[in-house]
Design an enzyme around this catalytic site. Structure first.
Site, short mmCIF file in Angstrom:
data_model
loop_
_atom_site.label_atom_id
_atom_site.label_comp_id
_atom_site.label_asym_id
_atom_site.label_seq_id
_atom_site.Cartn_x
_atom_site.Cartn_y
_atom_site.Cartn_z
N ASP A 165 0.87 -1.10 -0.31
CA ASP A 165 0.23 0.04 0.16
C ASP A 165 1.11 0.95 0.69
O ASP A 165 2.05 1.30 0.95
CB ASP A 165 -0.53 0.22 1.02
CG ASP A 165 -2.18 1.13 1.33
OD1 ASP A 165 -1.60 2.39 0.94
OD2 ASP A 165 -3.28 0.43 1.42
N ASP A 166 0.45 2.99 -0.63
CA ASP A 166 1.18 3.67 -0.76
C ASP A 166 1.46 4.20 0.43
O ASP A 166 2.40 5.26 0.93
CB ASP A 166 1.93 4.15 -2.40
CG ASP A 166 -0.73 4.52 -2.21
OD1 ASP A 166 -0.89 4.20 -2.14
OD2 ASP A 166 -0.67 5.77 -3.06
N ASP B 24 -2.88 -3.36 -2.07
CA ASP B 24 -3.78 -2.53 -2.85
C ASP B 24 -4.07 -1.62 -4.48
O ASP B 24 -3.00 -2.43 -4.97
CB ASP B 24 -3.48 -1.06 -2.22
CG ASP B 24 -4.38 0.43 -2.32
OD1 ASP B 24 -4.89 0.24 -2.02
OD2 ASP B 24 -3.37 1.19 -2.62
N ASN C 13 24.34 -60.57 -21.73
CA ASN C 13 24.72 -59.22 -22.27
C ASN C 13 25.81 -59.17 -22.81
O ASN C 13 25.51 -57.95 -23.64
CB ASN C 13 25.37 -58.66 -20.62
CG ASN C 13 23.77 -57.84 -20.07
OD1 ASN C 13 22.27 -57.36 -20.70
ND2 ASN C 13 23.22 -58.30 -18.59
N ASP D 238 18.17 -56.81 -20.78
CA ASP D 238 16.89 -55.88 -20.63
C ASP D 238 15.71 -57.06 -21.03
O ASP D 238 14.67 -56.79 -20.08
CB ASP D 238 16.41 -54.82 -21.12
CG ASP D 238 17.59 -53.93 -19.98
OD1 ASP D 238 18.44 -53.70 -19.20
OD2 ASP D 238 17.83 -52.50 -20.40
N GLU E 223 20.03 -59.41 -11.81
CA GLU E 223 19.02 -60.54 -12.52
C GLU E 223 18.77 -61.17 -11.52
O GLU E 223 18.22 -62.53 -11.36
CB GLU E 223 19.56 -61.33 -13.94
CG GLU E 223 21.08 -62.41 -12.69
CD GLU E 223 22.88 -61.33 -12.56
OE1 GLU E 223 23.45 -61.32 -12.43
OE2 GLU E 223 22.62 -59.80 -12.24
#
Length: 467
Positions: A9-10, A53, A340, A349, A375
């Site tokens: 607010d001013d 304000d 793998n 995977d 695994e």
């Protein structure tokens, strides 16, 4: 102190008056005399709420509100615009800019503090959900969960009045200003579990549903029920009587609407509440999704080691209580490193996913199955005997080995086998000097049996035998 509120607010006198009122209610405050200072403080200190304000020396309150909403760092802070003007256009502009509330001077202290309590509750709930969601890493700034975005689906509004004709009048008043689907409900219907009544994003509730205080009681009941707990609720009053209005906000109303309904203002408020409700729903979904990820192996979809340990403890505790034993299997893919090394990790995977699916499809819903590392898998069978457990383990060995796993990317298939270590627990009649066996003891014995199965030729089941 219960929260930090930024007063903008001013006029120093206005700031001091608000500070005194808020400090008396145990709120911390900070102050700004212009819009730019307010924006900087909001970004820096992250206040719980901003009292803003309308008329400031550099920027209008509406422009400050727009900038707050446009900044990701401040867009979730509740904003209450305060003005001496009763101009309807200003109120509509403030709500359109994203203000959570618009109050006119002189401020009624009872309503002001009730509004603050209501907004802070909503803000704290959303902030907690957002923090948990961000902890899981599932919340993006665009509001996506798992890469999805929120669709702008029409909201659902339940209108509840003492007479259906009253609610129909509200619907007709708003018909050209809202896109939401409206359902007219009696008070009893609003509290039922049917889809039409329980799936509302917002309820408009008349203050008087046929008896004094009936609107407030319905709000409390809606907040107490799971199906309507998170819906927005607006109480429709003939006039804004301070004590009744404050009580409505404290028992769970998100907003107060006075008759006659202003269609444009009501539409803006409805849009604000539905947007906030959808955002909170989305955050709850993100948290739930994150919790699932926390206990789930991302590759196989099985439970992970963290969940397996906790659940195995519960299985063991129930076994002790019931006097019935459980079985633990530790399963390991034989020579998985060769897969793998020969075909690559993507092929590995694929093998893990396929084996996990075969295990899952051949166990009971009550059985625990998890990937505990690499695994290696763990299976727990509640209410098992050594005969039924061994039969199940041998079945799993056979099912895994009888069909090769296809590797589409390699245009071939690979045969895989598993070794299984099996142990039964707990020992229900331990010697007095021996501590009661834990779930991890049973797991350790199954793991020892697995080592024996692998050293004795693999692709077999080995039952732990005490020395």
């Amino acid at each position: 102190m219960t929260g930090n509120i930024l007063i903008v607010d001013d006029l120093a006198t206005n700031r001091i008056i608000l500070k005194v009122k808020l400090n008396a209610a145990c709120y911390e405050t900070q102050q700004a005399a212009d819009g730019e200072t307010a924006l900087a403080l909001a970004r820096e200190t992250q206040p719980k709420l901003i009292l803003l304000d309308m008329m400031l020396p550099d920027l209008s309150g509406i422009e400050v509100c727009r900038r707050l909403r446009a900044d990701p760092a401040t867009q979730h802070i509740p904003v209450v615009i305060i003005t001496a003007s009763t101009d309807r256009d200003s109120r509509l502009q403030a709500l359109a800019a994203g203000a959570d509330e618009f109050l006119t001077k002189p401020l009624n202290e009872v309503i002001l503090l009730a509004r603050i309590r209501s907004l802070l509750r909503a803000h704290e709930t959303e902030a907690e959900l957002r923090m948990r969601s961000e902890t899981w890493g599932d919340l993006a700034m665009d509001g996506g969960v798992g890469g999805e975005t929120l669709l702008p689906m029409p909201g659902r509004i339940g209108m509840v009045a003492g007479q259906p004709s009253v609610a129909m009048g509200w619907r007709n008043t708003l018909a050209n200003h809202i896109k939401e689907r409206v359902t007219i409900l009696t008070p009893a219907e609003a509290l039922t579990d049917t889809t039409s009544a329980a799936s509302q994003d917002l309820y408009l509730v008349a203050e008087d549903l046929g008896a004094a205080g009936s609107g407030l009681r319905l709000i409390a009941d809606l907040r107490a029920r799971l199906q309507s707990r998170h819906a927005a609720i607006a109480l429709v009053l003939p006039e804004a009587e301070p004590e009744a209005a404050a009580m409505a906000l404290d028992v769970g109303a998100n907003d107060l609407l006075t008759l006659p309904l202003d269609p444009q203002e009501t539409a803006l408020r409805i849009a604000l509440h539905i947007q906030r409700k959808r955002r909170a729903d989305h955050l709850r979904q993100a948290v739930s999704h994150g919790l699932r990820l926390a206990v789930t192996d991302p590759l196989t979809g099985l439970y992970n080691r963290r969940y397996a340990l906790a659940h195995l403890d519960r299985i063991a505790a129930r076994a002790q209580e019931s006097g019935r034993q459980f079985a633990v299997m530790v399963l390991d893919l034989d020579r998985f490193k060769t897969v793998n090394d020969t075909y690559g990790h993507a092929a590995g995977d694929t093998v893990l996913e396929t084996v996990a699916a075969r295990l899952r499809d051949n166990l009971r819903p009550s059985d625990l199955i998890s990937r505990i590392v690499g695994e290696e898998f763990l299976v727990a069978l509640p209410d098992a005997t050594i005969a039924t457990a061994r039969q199940a383990a041998e079945r799993l060995c056979r099912i895994v080995s009888e069909a090769p796993v296809g590797l589409p990317e390699k245009h071939c298939a690979v045969r895989v086998t598993i070794s299984v270590g099996l142990a039964l627990g707990p020992n229900l009649t331990p010697a007095p000097q021996i501590p009661a066996e834990t779930a991890r003891d049973t797991w350790a014995r199954a793991d020892a049996a697995l080592m024996e199965a692998k050293s004795d030729g693999r692709n077999q089941v080995m039952v732990f035998a005490a020395a």
